[in-house]
Design a protein around this motif. Structure first.
Motif, PDB file in Angstrom:
ATOM      1  N   THR A  85      42.253  47.973  54.343  1.00  0.00           N
ATOM      2  CA  THR A  85      42.875  47.445  53.642  1.00  0.00           C
ATOM      3  C   THR A  85      42.218  45.299  53.676  1.00  0.00           C
ATOM      4  O   THR A  85      41.274  45.030  52.336  1.00  0.00           O
ATOM      5  N   GLY A  86      42.261  45.778  55.129  1.00  0.00           N
ATOM      6  CA  GLY A  86      40.933  44.330  55.190  1.00  0.00           C
ATOM      7  C   GLY A  86      39.716  44.346  54.867  1.00  0.00           C
ATOM      8  O   GLY A  86      39.227  42.848  54.504  1.00  0.00           O
ATOM      9  N   LYS A  87      38.601  44.938  55.477  1.00  0.00           N
ATOM     10  CA  LYS A  87      37.531  45.511  55.162  1.00  0.00           C
ATOM     11  C   LYS A  87      37.059  45.368  54.091  1.00  0.00           C
ATOM     12  O   LYS A  87      36.362  44.562  53.732  1.00  0.00           O
ATOM     13  N   THR A  88      38.080  46.283  52.580  1.00  0.00           N
ATOM     14  CA  THR A  88      37.841  45.974  51.141  1.00  0.00           C
ATOM     15  C   THR A  88      38.358  44.397  50.935  1.00  0.00           C
ATOM     16  O   THR A  88      37.194  43.629  49.900  1.00  0.00           O
ATOM     17  N   CYS A  89      38.724  44.147  51.446  1.00  0.00           N
ATOM     18  CA  CYS A  89      39.139  42.204  51.198  1.00  0.00           C
ATOM     19  C   CYS A  89      37.832  41.400  52.057  1.00  0.00           C
ATOM     20  O   CYS A  89      37.338  40.782  50.995  1.00  0.00           O
ATOM     21  N   ALA A  90      37.834  41.872  52.645  1.00  0.00           N
ATOM     22  CA  ALA A  90      36.289  41.382  53.283  1.00  0.00           C
ATOM     23  C   ALA A  90      35.050  41.373  52.428  1.00  0.00           C
ATOM     24  O   ALA A  90      34.648  40.685  52.364  1.00  0.00           O
ATOM     25  N   TRP A  91      35.433  42.382  51.917  1.00  0.00           N
ATOM     26  CA  TRP A  91      34.014  42.451  50.934  1.00  0.00           C
ATOM     27  C   TRP A  91      34.070  41.856  49.734  1.00  0.00           C
ATOM     28  O   TRP A  91      32.665  41.330  49.696  1.00  0.00           O
ATOM     29  N   ILE A  92      35.315  42.116  49.442  1.00  0.00           N
ATOM     30  CA  ILE A  92      35.335  41.582  48.237  1.00  0.00           C
ATOM     31  C   ILE A  92      34.823  39.676  48.127  1.00  0.00           C
ATOM     32  O   ILE A  92      34.564  39.156  47.209  1.00  0.00           O
ATOM     33  N   GLY A  93      35.750  39.460  49.169  1.00  0.00           N
ATOM     34  CA  GLY A  93      35.665  37.936  49.787  1.00  0.00           C
ATOM     35  C   GLY A  93      34.014  37.414  50.199  1.00  0.00           C
ATOM     36  O   GLY A  93      33.369  36.579  49.588  1.00  0.00           O
ATOM     37  N   ILE A  94      33.331  38.045  50.059  1.00  0.00           N
ATOM     38  CA  ILE A  94      31.706  38.132  50.750  1.00  0.00           C
ATOM     39  C   ILE A  94      31.535  38.440  49.231  1.00  0.00           C
ATOM     40  O   ILE A  94      30.459  37.078  49.234  1.00  0.00           O
ATOM     41  N   ILE A  95      31.363  39.083  48.597  1.00  0.00           N
ATOM     42  CA  ILE A  95      31.135  38.865  47.475  1.00  0.00           C
ATOM     43  C   ILE A  95      31.283  37.581  46.737  1.00  0.00           C
ATOM     44  O   ILE A  95      30.214  36.948  45.678  1.00  0.00           O
ATOM     45  N   LEU A  96      32.291  37.185  46.248  1.00  0.00           N
ATOM     46  CA  LEU A  96      32.654  36.212  45.845  1.00  0.00           C
ATOM     47  C   LEU A  96      32.617  34.989  45.972  1.00  0.00           C
ATOM     48  O   LEU A  96      31.999  34.162  45.511  1.00  0.00           O
ATOM     49  N   SER A  97      32.206  34.773  47.553  1.00  0.00           N
ATOM     50  CA  SER A  97      31.319  33.468  48.581  1.00  0.00           C
ATOM     51  C   SER A  97      30.261  33.485  48.087  1.00  0.00           C
ATOM     52  O   SER A  97      29.923  32.078  47.929  1.00  0.00           O
ATOM     53  N   ILE A  98      29.133  34.425  47.870  1.00  0.00           N
ATOM     54  CA  ILE A  98      28.242  34.220  47.339  1.00  0.00           C
ATOM     55  C   ILE A  98      27.979  34.209  46.397  1.00  0.00           C
ATOM     56  O   ILE A  98      26.892  32.982  46.009  1.00  0.00           O
ATOM     57  N   LEU A  99      28.802  34.915  45.199  1.00  0.00           N
ATOM     58  CA  LEU A  99      28.405  34.641  43.618  1.00  0.00           C
ATOM     59  C   LEU A  99      28.797  32.919  44.082  1.00  0.00           C
ATOM     60  O   LEU A  99      28.425  31.973  43.218  1.00  0.00           O
ATOM     61  N   TYR A 100      29.890  32.004  44.700  1.00  0.00           N
ATOM     62  CA  TYR A 100      30.290  30.791  44.833  1.00  0.00           C
ATOM     63  C   TYR A 100      29.378  29.840  44.902  1.00  0.00           C
ATOM     64  O   TYR A 100      28.497  28.548  43.997  1.00  0.00           O
ATOM     65  N   ILE A 101      28.535  29.927  46.056  1.00  0.00           N
ATOM     66  CA  ILE A 101      26.837  29.548  46.746  1.00  0.00           C
ATOM     67  C   ILE A 101      25.789  29.102  45.490  1.00  0.00           C
ATOM     68  O   ILE A 101      25.490  28.896  45.527  1.00  0.00           O
ATOM     69  N   ILE A 102      25.900  30.904  44.787  1.00  0.00           N
ATOM     70  CA  ILE A 102      24.467  30.407  44.107  1.00  0.00           C
ATOM     71  C   ILE A 102      24.668  30.214  42.639  1.00  0.00           C
ATOM     72  O   ILE A 102      23.819  28.795  42.355  1.00  0.00           O
ATOM     73  N   ILE A 103      26.071  29.811  42.652  1.00  0.00           N
ATOM     74  CA  ILE A 103      26.400  29.264  41.598  1.00  0.00           C
ATOM     75  C   ILE A 103      26.628  27.646  41.630  1.00  0.00           C
ATOM     76  O   ILE A 103      26.155  26.615  40.981  1.00  0.00           O
ATOM     77  N   ASN A 104      27.036  27.367  43.094  1.00  0.00           N
ATOM     78  CA  ASN A 104      26.773  25.917  43.353  1.00  0.00           C
ATOM     79  C   ASN A 104      25.627  25.302  43.357  1.00  0.00           C
ATOM     80  O   ASN A 104      24.885  24.265  43.184  1.00  0.00           O
ATOM     81  N   ILE A 105      24.326  25.849  44.121  1.00  0.00           N
ATOM     82  CA  ILE A 105      23.102  26.192  43.541  1.00  0.00           C
ATOM     83  C   ILE A 105      22.671  25.744  42.544  1.00  0.00           C
ATOM     84  O   ILE A 105      21.828  24.675  42.890  1.00  0.00           O
ATOM     85  N   VAL A 106      23.439  26.400  41.709  1.00  0.00           N
ATOM     86  CA  VAL A 106      21.999  26.498  40.124  1.00  0.00           C
ATOM     87  C   VAL A 106      23.104  24.905  40.144  1.00  0.00           C
ATOM     88  O   VAL A 106      22.279  24.438  39.591  1.00  0.00           O
TER      89      VAL A 106
END
Length: 127
Positions: A85-106
């Motif tokens: 479960t922690g691994k699944t949450c980590a993958w979700i968190g990484i994907i959301l974080s990358i999307l958030y970083i990309i949005i901030n850069i744009v």
């Protein structure tokens, strides 16, 4: 006909725990789950906190899964479930974080280009 219910077993009739093969929780299973959850919540902190916690959780989960696969009888199933479960949450968190970083850069590029095209307008807006 209904079967009569058996009373609970006590004393010598109770099933005995197997003390020859005790089961322990996986090391860091709780920490992996906690870091996975923090990585989802931390994606709102400009994505950095979520990304760091997610990567740490994935590295720890890999080690825990290797430990479990080496001796599955020695570790509890619930701690392995926490690791998954922690691994699944980590993958979700990484994907959301990358999307958030990309949005901030744009957004930064868009506002930066707008400010460079007419700097006097932006100076008057924020003065």
């Amino acid at each position: 006909m209904e079967q009569p219910q058996q009373p609970p077993l006590y004393g010598n009739d109770a099933p005995q725990q197997d003390y020859r093969n005790p089961q322990f929780p996986l090391p860091n299973a709780g920490a992996i789950l906690t870091l996975g959850i923090i990585s989802i919540v931390g994606c709102c902190c400009y994505g950095i906190v979520g990304l760091v916690c997610g990567i740490i959780a994935l590295v720890m989960a890999k080690t825990a899964e290797q430990t479990y696969s080496a001796n599955p009888i020695g570790y509890t199933e619930s701690s392995y479930s926490n690791v998954k479960t922690g691994k699944t949450c980590a993958w979700i968190g990484i994907i959301l974080s990358i999307l958030y970083i990309i949005i901030n850069i744009v957004v930064l590029i868009i506002y930066g280009a707008a400010a460079l095209s007419d700097p006097q307008f932006f100076m008057n807006q924020f003065s």
